[in-house]
Design a protein around this motif. Structure first.
Motif, short mmCIF file in Angstrom:
data_model
loop_
_atom_site.label_atom_id
_atom_site.label_comp_id
_atom_site.label_asym_id
_atom_site.label_seq_id
_atom_site.Cartn_x
_atom_site.Cartn_y
_atom_site.Cartn_z
N UNK A 1 -0.46 -82.57 48.26
CA UNK A 1 -1.29 -83.23 47.26
C UNK A 1 -2.78 -83.08 47.50
N UNK A 2 -3.19 -82.64 48.69
CA UNK A 2 -4.63 -82.48 48.95
C UNK A 2 -5.15 -81.26 48.19
N UNK A 3 -6.46 -81.29 47.90
CA UNK A 3 -7.06 -80.27 47.03
C UNK A 3 -8.35 -79.73 47.64
N UNK A 4 -8.67 -78.52 47.21
CA UNK A 4 -9.99 -77.98 47.49
C UNK A 4 -10.53 -77.39 46.20
N UNK A 5 -11.82 -77.37 46.11
CA UNK A 5 -12.49 -76.78 44.95
C UNK A 5 -13.04 -75.43 45.39
N UNK A 6 -12.90 -74.42 44.55
CA UNK A 6 -13.44 -73.11 44.86
C UNK A 6 -14.33 -72.64 43.72
N UNK A 7 -15.24 -71.74 44.06
CA UNK A 7 -16.17 -71.18 43.08
C UNK A 7 -15.94 -69.69 42.99
N UNK A 8 -15.80 -69.21 41.75
CA UNK A 8 -15.73 -67.78 41.47
C UNK A 8 -17.08 -67.34 40.94
N UNK A 9 -17.60 -66.24 41.46
CA UNK A 9 -18.89 -65.71 40.99
C UNK A 9 -18.73 -64.25 40.59
N UNK A 10 -19.32 -63.92 39.48
CA UNK A 10 -19.36 -62.54 39.01
C UNK A 10 -20.76 -62.33 38.45
N UNK A 11 -21.63 -61.74 39.26
CA UNK A 11 -23.03 -61.59 38.87
C UNK A 11 -23.64 -62.96 38.67
N UNK A 12 -24.30 -63.19 37.52
CA UNK A 12 -24.92 -64.50 37.28
C UNK A 12 -23.92 -65.57 36.82
N UNK A 13 -22.71 -65.16 36.50
CA UNK A 13 -21.69 -66.07 35.99
C UNK A 13 -20.93 -66.70 37.15
N UNK A 14 -20.63 -68.00 37.05
CA UNK A 14 -19.79 -68.67 38.04
C UNK A 14 -18.95 -69.74 37.35
N UNK B 1 -11.63 -63.36 45.49
CA UNK B 1 -12.07 -64.05 44.28
C UNK B 1 -13.09 -65.14 44.58
N UNK B 2 -12.68 -66.23 45.24
CA UNK B 2 -13.63 -67.32 45.50
C UNK B 2 -14.75 -66.90 46.44
N UNK B 3 -15.94 -67.39 46.14
CA UNK B 3 -17.08 -67.13 47.02
C UNK B 3 -17.28 -68.27 48.00
N UNK B 4 -16.74 -69.43 47.68
CA UNK B 4 -16.84 -70.59 48.58
C UNK B 4 -15.75 -71.58 48.24
N UNK B 5 -15.47 -72.46 49.18
CA UNK B 5 -14.48 -73.51 48.95
C UNK B 5 -14.94 -74.78 49.65
N UNK B 6 -14.60 -75.90 49.02
CA UNK B 6 -14.98 -77.21 49.53
C UNK B 6 -13.78 -78.14 49.43
N UNK B 7 -13.40 -78.80 50.52
CA UNK B 7 -12.27 -79.73 50.42
C UNK B 7 -12.62 -80.92 49.54
N UNK B 8 -11.70 -81.32 48.67
CA UNK B 8 -11.89 -82.51 47.85
C UNK B 8 -11.22 -83.72 48.49
N UNK B 9 -10.33 -83.46 49.43
CA UNK B 9 -9.61 -84.51 50.14
C UNK B 9 -9.74 -84.24 51.63
N UNK B 10 -9.87 -85.29 52.41
CA UNK B 10 -10.09 -85.14 53.85
C UNK B 10 -8.85 -84.71 54.62
N UNK B 11 -7.67 -84.82 54.01
CA UNK B 11 -6.45 -84.57 54.77
C UNK B 11 -5.83 -83.19 54.53
N UNK B 12 -6.62 -82.21 54.08
CA UNK B 12 -6.12 -80.85 53.88
C UNK B 12 -5.49 -80.35 55.17
N UNK B 13 -4.33 -79.79 55.16
CA UNK B 13 -3.49 -79.35 54.04
C UNK B 13 -2.30 -80.27 53.75
N UNK B 14 -2.51 -81.56 53.73
CA UNK B 14 -1.41 -82.48 53.39
C UNK B 14 -0.96 -82.23 51.94
#
Length: 152
Positions: free
Chosen positions: A46-59, A31-44
């Motif tokens: 409560x830590x989070x990462x942001x991911x991007x879903x892409x389907x053709x021109x839609x994301x 599903x995700x085409x990329x991921x970026x940590x939002x918190x430096x302490x992953x995988x503690x």
């Protein structure tokens, strides 16, 4: 509940190293085409990462939050994608000789995906997990092995 497992031809510490690297998620999660940590302490917890879903021109973007952690053996995540709601994803690593048995247990938690959960969506999750665990195995097995003296 969609539960699937796979044997990965590396030790648990090698599998954990990939799970603990939030920039790798786009390589093995279906599903995700990329991921970026939002918190430096992953995988503690409560830590989070942001991911991007892409389907053709839609994301669109979603977030994944660590809800439970047993370093080296268990990682429980809550993936949130606003249009669909959230899902619980539980990954467990078990030593299997020199290799790792990974078990993935996922189910819808909140929102539309939970309300519409049915045998058809369960079958779709099984197909997704088959691909996801195969991709994880490929990422882990293609990573050069680290000497056991350098294990975390």
């Amino acid at each position: 509940m969609a539960v699937r497992h796979r044997l990965i031809r590396r030790a648990p510490f090698a599998v954990w190293a990939v799970l603990a690297d939030p920039t790798q998620y786009g390589r093995w999660v279906v599903g995700p085409s990329e991921s970026v940590p939002l918190d430096e302490d992953w995988p503690a917890i409560g830590s989070r990462l942001r991911y991007t879903l892409r389907l053709g021109p839609w994301s669109a973007e979603g977030t994944t939050t660590v809800r439970h952690l047993e370093p080296g053996t268990e990682l429980e995540l809550e993936a949130s994608f606003k249009p669909l709601g959230t899902a619980r994803i539980f990954l467990q690593l078990r030593p299997w000789g020199e290799e790792t048995l990974i078990i993935c247990d996922e189910h819808p938690l909140r929102g539309l995906s939970g309300a519409l959960h049915n045998p058809l969506s369960e079958a779709a999750l099984q197909i997704r997990h088959r691909g996801m665990l195969a991709r994880l195995a490929t990422v882990v097995e293609e990573t050069p092995e680290v000497s056991t003296s350098k294990r975390p």
